[in-house]
Design an enzyme around this catalytic site. Sequence first.
Site: not given
Length: 155
Positions: A65-67, A69, A109
């Site tokens: 998960i990042c800002g 994806g 996220g």
Amino acid sequence: MIIVIGSDKSGYPLRKALEKHLEEKGIKLIVYGPENEEEAVPFYEVAPLAAKDIQQGKADLGILICGTGMGMSQVANKFKGIRAAVVESTYGAKMSRVINDSNILCMGGWMIAPTLGIQMTDEFLNAEFTVGVEEWRKAWLENAKKEFIKLEDNI
């Protein structure tokens, strides 16, 4: 089942919600990323750790998960044998496994609320490659996976 889960700062709140959910289900986790909401750990440091755990058989599947994806997916997909899919729906999460045999679920996220992220994670973990598809499609998908591996070997 062992799941590797990782995030950067932007994915931290969703990662924590997913960790709690998966631990309650008795799933063993390998966790990478920040230890709190203030710590900045970049996606390009987290994704390789998760990808290598899957390559080496330390984890069965992964969640990154990042800002959005996308950064996690782009980095993870640089590793041989990794099929990371960015998804934004429960159907996409399920079908990434059924159709593409994805082994890492990537989410944003900034875009996925915890309730939806939990539902997506459950769909991803409960799905299996080619299960529930027509016989002709199953054979086609199995062949496609072999061709994908050949392409990967030639790069």
